[in-house]
Design a protein around this motif. Structure first.
Motif, PDB file in Angstrom:
ATOM      1  N   ALA A 118       0.975  -1.569   0.103  1.00 54.29           N
ATOM      2  CA  ALA A 118       0.209  -0.114  -0.127  1.00 54.29           C
ATOM      3  C   ALA A 118       0.522   1.652  -0.108  1.00 54.29           C
ATOM      4  CB  ALA A 118      -0.595  -0.206   1.329  1.00 54.29           C
ATOM      5  N   ARG A 119       1.972   1.088   0.101  1.00 52.45           N
ATOM      6  CA  ARG A 119       2.863   2.534   0.911  1.00 52.45           C
ATOM      7  C   ARG A 119       3.365   2.590  -0.766  1.00 52.45           C
ATOM      8  NH1 ARG A 119       8.156   0.132   3.783  1.00 52.45           N
ATOM      9  NH2 ARG A 119       8.804  -0.892   2.005  1.00 52.45           N
ATOM     10  N   ASP A 120       3.560   4.033  -1.127  1.00 49.46           N
ATOM     11  CA  ASP A 120       4.022   5.144  -2.504  1.00 49.46           C
ATOM     12  C   ASP A 120       2.977   4.580  -3.335  1.00 49.46           C
ATOM     13  OD1 ASP A 120       6.579   4.925  -0.811  1.00 49.46           O
ATOM     14  OD2 ASP A 120       6.978   2.762  -1.825  1.00 49.46           O
ATOM     15  N   THR A 121       1.435   3.746  -3.292  1.00 42.54           N
ATOM     16  CA  THR A 121       0.539   4.296  -3.502  1.00 42.54           C
ATOM     17  C   THR A 121      -0.454   5.310  -3.207  1.00 42.54           C
ATOM     18  OG1 THR A 121      -0.163   1.900  -2.756  1.00 42.54           O
ATOM     19  CG2 THR A 121       1.375   1.620  -4.990  1.00 42.54           C
ATOM     20  N   LYS A 123      -1.118   8.058  -1.424  1.00 41.46           N
ATOM     21  CA  LYS A 123      -0.663   9.038  -1.244  1.00 41.46           C
ATOM     22  C   LYS A 123      -1.324   9.929  -0.538  1.00 41.46           C
ATOM     23  CE  LYS A 123       3.622   7.993  -3.966  1.00 41.46           C
ATOM     24  NZ  LYS A 123       3.286   8.340  -5.355  1.00 41.46           N
TER      25      LYS A 123
END
Lengths: 574, 574
Positions: A118-121, A123
């Protein structure tokens, strides 16, 4: 499916290692085969049951806007190092090296992978909330496997992870998920599942619930208040006591108590109630062997999980050495060696004129009053709740203790993983923040086995229509009789064509053996075709749970049986 | 599903490590995220695609009486020791120890587990034939991952195992499975998949086929005869040549060939055709470094897989030491050191008056005639087939070479596993026999990526309706326009209610960005709702593959669009 070609043996004798009925029945019914400790291969009937459970779970996860994803089973150690769990989780996590020598782990849970995904997507705050889930293989190197599919090392699990920008949003979603879980268990035909407050264990976070299928063979112990509906795992249940306060404080007096080491011996020797004793229970911390002395009211026990959670340390019962200066059997708060950590359970609060050890062989103190004689202390709740204890919510002394199998759990995780793995989003003001997570698990095979445990008789499982391996079993009792053959063949073909899932026992065996196998396969509707029934132009239709039995004319059998199946299915279609 | 909440980023620039278009598009479209070498997490769109593929596979496996089972990913080494593969398989098999120190492996294939599951349960000839299959996670520690999901280390695979009492029965079932595979690929929308004869590799057994999706980026090379339909993996294709036989045999003559070491140099120096050279190619066996000298006609190459299969040994190109006595550049059959293993490829059969090395620096022999000068030899087929080669079946020199991705394979295994693992049944005469096995695999993720590779344009994948993540995408071009909003919301709700799978782009972004994302998501039917279309009371409906475009009245849009979806789906409903 024809039984003659169905792989898997059905037999009469329960294997020796089966202490639980559902385990024995699922072995005897050809549902699974032992491969290695805590690891089974599933035959077709079990696979059909678990796939139906998976489909129910998937529908309910989709209904609360879950996005089905798939994360790897074999993960690089790096993401577990980010969260800190590569070192904090012990040998229940399987580790290996790949061909390049990289450290890898087998997923026993997927918080790290979910944050990585999930991170970086996600935001911006506008991307929240969302929930991702998967239905996938897990490996957890359990030290104590038991009960067949109830506690294994490799299992199929639905695990879900939600991400939120506020605690309120998480709590709202958490409630949605709670309801989805209730629907899942009801749709799968589990009758006695309750949600209980639970201990969050290694997951981090504060609020969590377990869904417990009530059964006396359950590994978990639950505290339930029949008055106000309070329900909690024993590990999460506050132990509330009321102490009678003496009007006058007696002086502290050292008394000779030769050979009186146990609570019973001391209480008897001094003729006092064990509720007036200040009992010592000694542990050691795993990491440094430091002693931890817990004082608890004489009639109560320590709950080690509660203690572990308070200490945030792994512990084990103490091995008391001579050098420690701790005098086994006579341990008390006063004159205890300074190196020991001292904890007073909440049950000792308000004890007056109590008896405690004097830290001297064959001596106790009487007239002990904690605050007067020992000083101010912080009381901690580490005692075990018990049958008839005071409900921590409504205050009535009516707590009842039950046992259950944990078939699902939900956690409010907070920011433990998003902080450690540095997942951020920009809020409406452009400020970077860590999302708040929840996570939600259900063990598929364990649920199947638990339902078997709750729904069986001595002859076999009684599968609910919604998860049964097949809906109808046609038993052909006489392969050498033309009319029987024709009728049974016709029913198999026509019912299948009508969309009914049919198991057809087409073997040339004795009726008794055929019925025994049918009982073990637990198909809800049984259709018996025999020379006798054919003579009367009927088939005999009965339910595995004995709630229905009737002769139905061959001419209308397909239609009638399909109707019965539909009506049964509708019961689970909530 | 609303795009505003769909996890996964869509972006314009292909990541640097993407050398294959499908890989780039699936990264750019938010289908998956790299976790570690050869290991990806799948976002919702990819999971939906692979699940649809799995369902197609399941239906076709069930249609040929497959029984779905589930075998563990983590297996005890013991069953791999029984078959002998615990030692014969190298570092592509991941190994670990469990908490008790037992050797475990991660399943890269499940022949051993399948035999373990079936043995002791299928004991009589009457229990046969049967087929079991699973759709499950595999881990294979690939040294060379590539192309995104095309070659990974962790993947979802359908693997099936059939058991038979006769070779004829296996062959019949094998043909059924071949047809099932053709149906699976056709139903999934793969257009150019062909079955080719293949090399059985580490699986054992003799007859096997691979299903190849033809694409120039394929890793496998195929020999296809356009005349007779012969199709084989290059590793399994016999290289047939015709040698012109001289009328008169010349005498064997040592000739001085200073500095002429390569085929080109020798041919040029002696003014002979390379087809008249007897070329030496040198390998070493991995296990003992023994030299293996292969003689092949000068214009041909050695296929190492064919050589490996013949030798039943792993090999590597030789490092020729001075001590070996082998004279690099001048190697010939005569006077070769005795320690070397000598192999004559079939292409050297019938060579007359050939040129070969003299095993002496700067010298070759001319007039070499194998049987006269060297003696009787067993010719072996280890040469690489080539464009224009002679078809081994119809004999015409028209072989064409193509490239393909292996999306499935089927093997006739024989009794390799049932013998080594001692699985027996009693035949009709009461004699114990080993069943004969077949096995059948399809990589789910690889198939998805291969279809993307064959069906895309520069803007994104063009998913076939049968496996598309959603069937219809509704694009709301103006969130601030009431009629646009109402219409788009209505279409999302009503189409969903009508059973259509709808992706709804409800974001407040520019039409260009929205269409770019829609192209990347590759949904077959696009419905654009804008102020312009609403002014005309229509929506604009178009197909992602450009085969259809029309304005459809809002009033009949739900019905018409549902009809279009149904008609498209029917194309794959074979």
């Amino acid at each position: 499916m024809k039984v003659s070609k169905l792989l898997g043996e059905r037999f009469k004798e329960a294997p020796k290692d089966c202490s639980i009925e559902s385990h024995a029945l699922m072995m005897r019914g050809g549902y699974m085969k032992y491969l290695s400790n805590g690891s089974y291969s599933l035959f077709m009937p079990a696979k059909r049951i678990t796939r139906k459970i998976e489909n129910i779970i998937r529908e309910e996860m989709d209904r609360i806007d879950g996005q089905e994803v798939l994360m790897p089973v074999v993960m690089p150690a790096t993401i577990w190092e980010e969260s800190g769990r590569y070192t904090s989780i012990g040998s229940e996590m399987a580790r290996l090296k790949d061909r390049s020598g990289n450290n890898m782990v087998l997923g026993m849970t997927h918080e790290e992978a979910a944050v990585h995904l999930a991170r970086d997507t996600a935001k911006s705050y506008a991307d929240f909330p969302f929930m991702i889930y998967q239905i996938q293989t897990k490996f957890r190197d359990e030290p104590r496997c038991r009960g067949g599919l109830i506690r294994v090392r490799e299992f199929t699990m639905k695990d879900a992870y939600s991400f939120h920008t506020s605690q309120e949003d998480l709590e709202q979603y958490y409630d949605l998920c709670y309801t989805a879980y209730e629907r899942i268990f009801a749709r799968a035909g589990a009758k006695n599942v309750i949600g209980v407050k639970s201990d969050s264990g290694m997951m981090g976070g504060k609020v969590s619930h377990e869904f417990m299928l009530l059964t006396e063979i359950g590994e978990d112990t639950l505290a339930i208040c029949p008055e106000c509906g309070y329900k909690a795992n024993m590990e999460a249940a506050e132990c509330v006591v009321e102490n009678e306060t003496a009007v006058e404080l007696a002086p502290l007096t050292k008394v000779h108590t030769p050979d009186a080491k146990t609570i019973e011996e001391v209480a008897k020797y001094l003729s006092v109630n064990d509720k007036n004793l200040c009992k010592a229970v000694v542990y050691q911390q795993n990491k440094d062997d430091k002693y931890v002395v817990v004082f608890v009211r004489g009639d109560l026990e320590v709950n080690e999980t509660k203690l572990r959670n308070y200490l945030k340390e792994e512990i084990h019962p103490a091995f008391i050495t001579e050098e420690s200066g701790i005098v086994e059997g006579f341990i008390g708060p006063m004159n205890l060696p300074k190196h020991a950590k001292v904890i007073f359970d909440a049950s000792t609060k308000g004890l007056t004129n109590a008896v405690c050890g004097a830290n001297e062989v064959d001596y106790h103190y009487a007239g002990f009053n904690i605050e007067r004689d020992y000083g101010k202390v912080d009381y901690v709740d580490v005692a075990k709740i018990y049958e008839g204890a005071i409900c921590p919510v409504c205050g009535k002394p009516v707590i009842s203790i039950s046992r259950g199998i944990e078939v699902g759990n939900i956690f409010q995780l907070g920011t433990k993983y998003t902080e450690s793995m540095d997942m951020t989003y920009l809020d409406a003001d452009g400020v970077a923040k860590h999302p708040i997570m929840g996570c939600y698990g259900i063990g598929v095979g364990r649920l199947a086995a638990s339902i078997c445990q709750e729904s069986h008789d001595k002859y076999g499982p009684i599968w609910p229509m919604s998860i049964a391996p097949w809906q109808v079993e046609v038993c052909n009792l006489r392969r050498d009789n033309d009319k029987v053959n024709e009728t049974a063949d016709m029913l198999y073909a026509e019912l299948t064509k009508a969309g009914v899932e049919v198991l057809y026992d087409d073997r040339d065996i004795r009726p008794g053996a055929m019925f025994a196998d049918a009982d073990l396969l637990g198909v809800p509707v049984r259709v018996v075709v025999s020379p006798k029934t054919c003579d009367r132009d009927v088939v005999e239709v009965s339910f595995r749970d004995k709630s229905f039995k009737a002769d139905i004319a061959i001419g209308s059998a397909v239609e009638e049986i399909a109707k019965l199946v539909k009506a049964e299915l509708a019961k689970y279609d909530i």
